[in-house]
Write an enzyme that holds these catalytic residues in place. Structure first.
Site, PDB file in Angstrom:
ATOM      1  N   LYS A 201       6.089 -24.550 -14.274  1.00  0.00           N
ATOM      2  CA  LYS A 201       7.281 -24.848 -15.152  1.00  0.00           C
ATOM      3  C   LYS A 201       8.497 -24.787 -14.334  1.00  0.00           C
ATOM      4  O   LYS A 201       8.810 -24.198 -13.372  1.00  0.00           O
ATOM      5  CB  LYS A 201       7.142 -23.784 -16.065  1.00  0.00           C
ATOM      6  CG  LYS A 201       6.038 -23.719 -16.820  1.00  0.00           C
ATOM      7  CD  LYS A 201       5.969 -22.651 -18.008  1.00  0.00           C
ATOM      8  CE  LYS A 201       5.132 -22.822 -19.135  1.00  0.00           C
ATOM      9  NZ  LYS A 201       4.613 -21.346 -19.693  1.00  0.00           N
ATOM     10  N   GLY A 354       1.900 -17.374  -3.850  1.00  0.00           N
ATOM     11  CA  GLY A 354       0.433 -17.195  -3.911  1.00  0.00           C
ATOM     12  C   GLY A 354      -0.285 -18.357  -3.902  1.00  0.00           C
ATOM     13  O   GLY A 354      -1.137 -18.679  -3.090  1.00  0.00           O
ATOM     14  N   GLY A 377       8.382 -15.879  -6.052  1.00  0.00           N
ATOM     15  CA  GLY A 377       9.720 -15.828  -6.318  1.00  0.00           C
ATOM     16  C   GLY A 377      10.515 -14.974  -5.600  1.00  0.00           C
ATOM     17  O   GLY A 377      11.841 -15.085  -5.505  1.00  0.00           O
TER      18      GLY A 377
HETATM   19  P1  AMP Z   1       3.462 -21.524 -10.679  1.00  0.00           P
HETATM   20  O1  AMP Z   1       2.698 -20.307 -11.066  1.00  0.00           O
HETATM   21  O2  AMP Z   1       4.756 -21.940 -11.633  1.00  0.00           O
HETATM   22  O3  AMP Z   1       3.966 -21.847  -9.008  1.00  0.00           O
HETATM   23  O4  AMP Z   1       2.449 -22.651 -11.009  1.00  0.00           O
HETATM   24  C1  AMP Z   1       1.262 -22.919 -10.237  1.00  0.00           C
HETATM   25  C2  AMP Z   1       0.516 -23.622 -11.291  1.00  0.00           C
HETATM   26  O5  AMP Z   1       1.005 -24.876 -11.570  1.00  0.00           O
HETATM   27  C3  AMP Z   1      -0.919 -24.055 -10.525  1.00  0.00           C
HETATM   28  O6  AMP Z   1      -1.842 -22.969 -11.036  1.00  0.00           O
HETATM   29  C4  AMP Z   1      -1.206 -25.465 -11.052  1.00  0.00           C
HETATM   30  O7  AMP Z   1      -2.551 -25.563 -11.490  1.00  0.00           O
HETATM   31  C5  AMP Z   1      -0.218 -25.590 -11.998  1.00  0.00           C
HETATM   32  N1  AMP Z   1       0.433 -27.149 -12.095  1.00  0.00           N
HETATM   33  C6  AMP Z   1       0.748 -27.888 -11.067  1.00  0.00           C
HETATM   34  N2  AMP Z   1       0.886 -29.002 -11.335  1.00  0.00           N
HETATM   35  C7  AMP Z   1       0.889 -29.217 -12.696  1.00  0.00           C
HETATM   36  C8  AMP Z   1       0.766 -30.203 -13.843  1.00  0.00           C
HETATM   37  N3  AMP Z   1       1.093 -31.468 -13.531  1.00  0.00           N
HETATM   38  N4  AMP Z   1       0.341 -29.813 -14.893  1.00  0.00           N
HETATM   39  C9  AMP Z   1      -0.051 -28.570 -15.233  1.00  0.00           C
HETATM   40  N5  AMP Z   1      -0.171 -27.583 -14.361  1.00  0.00           N
HETATM   41  C10 AMP Z   1       0.347 -27.760 -13.086  1.00  0.00           C
END
Ligand code: AMP
Length: 399
Positions: A201, A354, A377
C-alpha cells in the site's frame, strides 16, 4: 549520534530485559522462512549471557491486536532461539501475567526466558505506562535491540526506557549497527541514488515517499502501491489494489518529484490475474490494458527491462518492498529479476524490510547485498532524517 553502549553497563550477574524484533516471516506451513532477525539478536544475547546475566527477551510477532491468539505465539521463535543459542529457552505463557512473573522471579544467572508475544497486551501499541512499569519491574537493565520496531513509541520500546537511568539502559549491538550504517548513508550517499519502493500500500509509505524525494535521484515504484498512482494517471487498473482516498496524495508525490527533478518511474506492464491465487489464470498486459475485474499482481517483463536500464548508472540503491506478490511463485518473477539487477550492480545496495529481506534470501542473493536491514519502516524513517522514538532515549549525552 552516539548511543548508550551495552559494553558500558555494569551488569554482571543481573537481570536484563532485552527488547528484540523476532517478527519473522513464515511460510504457508507456519515455518520460519527467514530467521535473520533472530540471528541478528544473538550477539547481544550472548554478550549478556557472558556477563552472567539472567536474560528476559520480549518481542512482537504479527498483529494479534491486543488479544491472545495461538497463531501469533512465539513458540516457533523459542525453538529457533534454542538452536541458535545452544541452550534452553523457556517460554512464558503470557507477557506480564502470573506465569511470566513467576518465571521471571525464578530466573537464574545465565538462563533465558522469552515472554509471549508482547502484542497480546493491548497496552503495548498504546505505549501504556502501566504496562511499561510492569515490564520494567522485571529487570535491572534494559537493552533495545529491536531496530525493526524502534520507529514505534510502544511500551516495550519507548515507555519502558523512562524507568531506567543512563547507567541501566543501552542500545544493543544490532541497533547500534543499523543506526551507524544509515547515519553514514544519509550523510553522504554516492550518487545517483535510487529508491525502489514496493509492497502492498501507499498508505504505509506515503510520508516516507514524500520525505525521501529530496534525498534521492530516482524512485522506482512496484507492488500493489503502483496502482494508486496509475489510477490517478487515468489508467483503468481493474480490480488491482487501489487506495482511492490517497489518489490526491499520489498526485502530490508525482508533482513533487517533477519539481525536484527526481525521476519517478511506474510499471509499464503487469502480470494480471483473475483472482488473488496461485492457481489463477494470468496474463501479461500493458498497464493500459488491464481487463476489468483483473488485478495486477506483479510487474511485467517490460518493466523489469526498464528498471534494469534505470538502475544501470546508479551508485547507491535502497530497496524497500516487493514488486509483486512474491509469496506466490507465479507472481515472484518481477521481484526476483529486480533482486538480480541489484545484486549484480556495483552500487551500494541496501535492502530494508522483512519481506524484501525474505525474498532476497529465498533466491540466495542475501550475501550479494551490501547491507540488509532488519527494519523496513524504521530504515525509511531514518533516511528521512528522523530520530526514532525508541532510539531517542538511548542517545548518550555529550560531555
Ligand atoms: P508491505 O508490508 O506494504 O511492504 O507489503 C508487502 C506485501 O505486499 C507482500 O506480502 C506482497 O504479497 C504484497 N504485494 C506486493 N505486490 C502486490 C500487488 N500487486 N497486489 C497485492 N499485494 C501485493
Amino acid at each position: 549520534m552516539e548511543l548508550l553502549n551495552v559494553k558500558n553497563l555494569n551488569m554482571v550477574g543481573k537481570k536484563v530485559f532485552i527488547r528484540c524484533d523476532f517478527n519473522v516471516p513464515t511460510d504457508e506451513f507456519a515455518n520460519i522462512s527467514d530467521d535473520r532477525r533472530i540471528r541478528s539478536a544473538i550477539a547481544t544475547i550472548n554478550y549478556c549471557l557472558d556477563q552472567e546475566c539472567a536474560v528476559i527477551l520480549a518481542s512482537h510477532l504479527g498483529r494479534p491486536d491486543g488479544k491472545v491468539n495461538e497463531k501469533y505465539s512465539l513458540a516457533p521463535v523459542a525453538r529457533r532461539l534454542q538452536q541458535l543459542l545452544k541452550r534452553d529457552v523457556a517460554l512464558a505463557g503470557d507477557v506480564v501475567g502470573k506465569d511470566a512473573m513467576e518465571k521471571v522471579g525464578a530466573l537464574k544467572e545465565r538462563e533465558v526466558l522469552l515472554l509471549e508475544n508482547i502484542r497480546y497486551e493491548a497496552g503495548e501499541t498504546e505505549n501504556d505506562e502501566e504496562l511499561s512499569r510492569k515490564l520494567a519491574s522485571m529487570a535491572e537493565f534494559y537493552i533495545n535491540d529491536a531496530f525493526g520496531v524502534s520507529h514505534r513509541a510502544h511500551s516495550s520500546v519507548e515507555g519502558i526506557t523512562h524507568f531506567f537511568d543512563n547507567e541501566h539502559k543501552a542500545a544493543g549491538f544490532l541497533l547500534q549497527k543499523e543506526i551507524q550504517f544509515f547515519g553514514k548513508l544519509i550523510e553522504n550517499p554516492v550518487r545517483p541514488f535510487a529508491a525502489i519502493v514496493g509492497g502492498s500500500k501507499v498508505s504505509g509509505k506515503l510520508e516516507a515517499l514524500i520525505n525521501l524525494l529530496p534525498k534521492v535521484d530516482k524512485v522506482l515504484i512496484g507492488g500493489g502501491m503502483a496502482f494508486t498512482f496509475l489510477k490517478q494517471m487515468g489508467y483503468n487498473v481493474g480490480a488491482s489494489l487501489v487506495e482511492d482516498d490517497l489518489l490526491e496524495d499520489a498526485q502530490h508525490i508525482m508533482d513533487q518529484a517533477r519539481k525536484l527533478g527526481v525521476k519517478f518511474y511506474l510499471p509499464v506492464d503487469v502480470v494480471a490475474a483473475e483472482k488473488f491465487a496461485e492457481d489463477s489464470v494470468s496474463k501479461l498486459v500493458s498497464v493500459q490494458e488491464i481487463p476489468d475485474n483483473w488485478m495486477g499482481l506483479d510487474i511485467g517483463p517490460a518493466t523489469v527491462r526498464l528498471y534494469g536500464e534505470v538502475l544501470n548508472d546508479v551508485q547507491t540503491v535502497l530497496w524497500n518492498g516487493p514488486m509483486g506478490v512474491y509469496e506466490m511463485d507465479k507472481f515472484a518473477r518481477g521481484s526476483n529479476k529486480i533482486a538480480h539487477f541489484v545484486a549484480d550492480s556495483y552500487a551500494t545496495s541496501v535492502v530494508g524490510g522483512g519481506d524484501t529481506a525474505d525474498l532476497v534470501q529465498r533466491i540466495g542473493l542475501d550475501e550479494e547485498m551490501t547491507f540488509i536491514s532488519t527494519g523496513g519502516g524504521a530504515s525509511l524513517e531514518l533516511l528521512e532524517g528522523k530520530i526514532l522514538p525508541g532510539v531517542m532515549p538511548l542517545i548518550a549525552e555529550k560531555v
